[in-house]
Design a protein around this motif. Structure first.
Motif, mmCIF file in Angstrom:
data_model
loop_
_atom_site.group_PDB
_atom_site.id
_atom_site.type_symbol
_atom_site.label_atom_id
_atom_site.label_comp_id
_atom_site.label_asym_id
_atom_site.label_seq_id
_atom_site.Cartn_x
_atom_site.Cartn_y
_atom_site.Cartn_z
ATOM 1 N N VAL A 148 78.301 62.580 217.798
ATOM 2 C CA VAL A 148 79.694 62.330 218.183
ATOM 3 C C VAL A 148 79.968 60.831 218.100
ATOM 4 N N LEU A 149 81.068 60.469 217.464
ATOM 5 C CA LEU A 149 81.481 59.075 217.370
ATOM 6 C C LEU A 149 82.477 58.759 218.484
ATOM 7 N N LEU A 150 82.336 57.582 219.092
ATOM 8 C CA LEU A 150 83.182 57.165 220.206
ATOM 9 C C LEU A 150 84.059 55.995 219.791
ATOM 10 N N ASP A 151 85.305 55.956 220.312
ATOM 11 C CA ASP A 151 86.170 54.813 220.027
ATOM 12 C C ASP A 151 85.812 53.666 220.963
ATOM 13 N N CYS A 152 86.578 52.573 220.888
ATOM 14 C CA CYS A 152 86.239 51.386 221.669
ATOM 15 C C CYS A 152 86.353 51.627 223.171
ATOM 16 N N ALA A 153 87.059 52.698 223.543
ATOM 17 C CA ALA A 153 87.192 53.028 224.963
ATOM 18 C C ALA A 153 86.149 54.054 225.404
ATOM 19 N N GLY A 154 85.256 54.418 224.498
ATOM 20 C CA GLY A 154 84.207 55.369 224.841
ATOM 21 C C GLY A 154 84.622 56.821 224.753
ATOM 22 N N ARG A 155 85.765 57.085 224.119
ATOM 23 C CA ARG A 155 86.252 58.461 224.001
ATOM 24 C C ARG A 155 85.812 59.067 222.659
ATOM 25 N N PRO A 156 85.329 60.319 222.677
ATOM 26 C CA PRO A 156 84.947 60.968 221.420
ATOM 27 C C PRO A 156 86.159 61.159 220.518
ATOM 28 N N GLN B 292 78.870 65.685 223.093
ATOM 29 C CA GLN B 292 77.530 66.012 222.614
ATOM 30 C C GLN B 292 77.613 66.951 221.418
ATOM 31 N N ALA B 293 76.822 66.654 220.404
ATOM 32 C CA ALA B 293 76.726 67.525 219.231
ATOM 33 C C ALA B 293 75.271 67.929 219.058
ATOM 34 N N HIS B 294 75.056 69.101 218.500
ATOM 35 C CA HIS B 294 73.708 69.632 218.386
ATOM 36 C C HIS B 294 73.359 69.941 216.929
ATOM 37 N N PRO B 295 72.073 69.887 216.594
ATOM 38 C CA PRO B 295 71.664 70.261 215.236
ATOM 39 C C PRO B 295 72.020 71.707 214.951
ATOM 40 N N ALA C 82 85.422 61.832 216.737
ATOM 41 C CA ALA C 82 84.998 62.459 215.480
ATOM 42 C C ALA C 82 83.541 62.875 215.586
ATOM 43 N N VAL C 83 83.127 63.709 214.637
ATOM 44 C CA VAL C 83 81.735 64.141 214.538
ATOM 45 C C VAL C 83 81.203 63.723 213.180
ATOM 46 N N ALA C 84 80.061 63.018 213.199
ATOM 47 C CA ALA C 84 79.391 62.610 211.965
ATOM 48 C C ALA C 84 78.248 63.575 211.689
ATOM 49 N N CYS C 85 78.123 63.966 210.438
ATOM 50 C CA CYS C 85 77.116 64.963 210.064
ATOM 51 C C CYS C 85 76.281 64.459 208.901
ATOM 52 N N VAL C 86 74.963 64.623 209.031
ATOM 53 C CA VAL C 86 74.029 64.399 207.931
ATOM 54 C C VAL C 86 73.470 65.766 207.561
ATOM 55 N N GLY C 87 73.827 66.248 206.374
ATOM 56 C CA GLY C 87 73.390 67.564 205.934
ATOM 57 C C GLY C 87 72.296 67.464 204.885
ATOM 58 N N ILE C 88 71.266 68.276 205.040
ATOM 59 C CA ILE C 88 70.160 68.320 204.084
ATOM 60 C C ILE C 88 70.072 69.732 203.512
ATOM 61 N N ASP C 89 70.092 69.830 202.197
ATOM 62 C CA ASP C 89 69.984 71.134 201.537
ATOM 63 C C ASP C 89 68.543 71.632 201.670
ATOM 64 N N VAL C 90 68.347 72.689 202.451
ATOM 65 C CA VAL C 90 67.008 73.233 202.694
ATOM 66 C C VAL C 90 66.862 74.619 202.066
ATOM 67 N N ALA D 126 71.615 62.895 200.759
ATOM 68 C CA ALA D 126 72.045 63.689 201.910
ATOM 69 C C ALA D 126 73.551 63.869 201.876
ATOM 70 N N LEU D 127 74.026 64.983 202.432
ATOM 71 C CA LEU D 127 75.453 65.277 202.468
ATOM 72 C C LEU D 127 76.039 64.669 203.735
ATOM 73 N N LEU D 128 76.735 63.542 203.575
ATOM 74 C CA LEU D 128 77.259 62.805 204.722
ATOM 75 C C LEU D 128 78.758 63.023 204.848
ATOM 76 N N CYS D 129 79.206 63.290 206.057
ATOM 77 C CA CYS D 129 80.641 63.429 206.291
ATOM 78 C C CYS D 129 80.965 63.037 207.726
ATOM 79 N N VAL D 130 82.220 62.668 207.924
ATOM 80 C CA VAL D 130 82.759 62.438 209.264
ATOM 81 C C VAL D 130 83.996 63.310 209.378
ATOM 82 N N VAL D 131 84.040 64.105 210.455
ATOM 83 C CA VAL D 131 85.132 65.050 210.676
ATOM 84 C C VAL D 131 85.859 64.676 211.953
#
Length: 298
Positions: free
Chosen positions: A109-117, A85-88, A119-127, A26-31
């Protein structure tokens, strides 16, 4: 209880998580919030043709996002950070060699220790292959097996879209019925008749403009669809169809000659597809009757 057992489970070891990220296809990234790449796994590195040191810190929309979608991609990340919130999604990604692949994305969406967004983590599948297979199945389901053009059901699906009272803009039809086709079948056999139907379908397909459609209605009947209520265009298309079919066909069993009677009708939004087809059909029969009378010298 299940809840107790869940609390006693060990956390996933960091080394195991790293091994998974490295091994998965899978194509994994964090932005990050500003669009800079924080993580790109080996599968994504191979996909883009760039090593991790080139990817990390680069703006993701300058790496794998198609240029025409760059602004949409930036906006999607900004909205995800703003709302938490992030959507497919599904989009074309650019490969390292300049190709395009269709990628389905699951985003979180990734949250820091204070609960603030942050970054966005993505799992990409070549379809890509899956979508191409689905498109072939869809085309096959809407295609007349003999001629390779859309069949009657596909025609009515298109008509309902164009005639929809809320979203349609209307359309025009040219209903074509071959003259002399029975003679070809009787004299040369059904194999020659089938060959002729395929040849007619090919000629009619060559007349189409952008968005226009030709379908085999049944037997030796074809329908040309203009995706707008344009009487001038459908009349011109009817004339082109008459001239194209009138040219002899050089078949394996020798020259084959048929004619065609064409009736046109224009439909407006809100009209029923059956009613529009019936009007075009009646116009075709009127043209056929006139043709026969002319040939008899009446």
């Amino acid at each position: 209880m299940a809840g107790g057992r869940g609390r006693r489970r060990r956390a996933v070891q960091p080394s195991l998580a790293a091994e998974f990220v490295a091994a998965t296809g899978a194509l994994l990234c964090v932005v990050a919030a500003d669009g800079r790449i924080l993580l790109a796994n080996p599968a994504l590195q191979r996909f883009t043709g760039r090593p991790a040191e080139e990817l990390v810190g680069a703006l993701f929309w300058q790496v794998w996002v198609a240029p025409e979608h760059a602004e949409l991609a930036r906006d999607a990340v900004a909205r995800s950070i703003a709302t938490g919130q992030a959507h497919p999604q599904e989009a074309d990604w650019l490969t390292g060699d300049g190709g395009r692949r269709r990628v389905a994305m699951h985003n979180d969406v990734l949250l820091d220790c204070a609960g603030r967004p942050y970054a966005v983590a993505c799992v990409g599948i070549d379809v890509t292959d899956q979508r191409q297979h689905e498109a072939r199945l869809h085309q096959r389901a809407e295609t007349d097996r003999l001629t390779g053009i859309p069949h009657r059901g596909a025609l009515f699906d298109a008509l309902r879209r164009h005639l929809d009272g809320g979203t349609g803009q209307g359309c025009a039809l040219a209903f074509c019925d071959l003259d002399g086709f029975k003679v070809v079948n009787d004299e040369h056999g059904h194999g020659a008749g089938d060959w002729l139907l395929r040849a007619v379908a090919t000629r009619l397909s060559g007349l189409l403009g952008p968005g226009e459609l030709v379908a085999r209605f049944g037997g030796d009947e074809f329908v040309l669809l203009v995706p707008r209520p344009d009487p001038d265009r459908v009349a011109a298309l009817a004339a082109l169809a008459s001239a194209a079919v009138a040219e002899p066909f050089a078949s394996p069993c020798g020259p084959l000659a048929v004619g065609v009677s064409v009736g046109v009708a224009v439909g407006r939004p809100g009209e029923l597809a059956d009613e529009l087809v019936a009007r075009a059909d009646r116009a075709m029969y009127g043209a056929k009757t006139h043709r026969r009378r002319r040939l008899r010298g009446e």
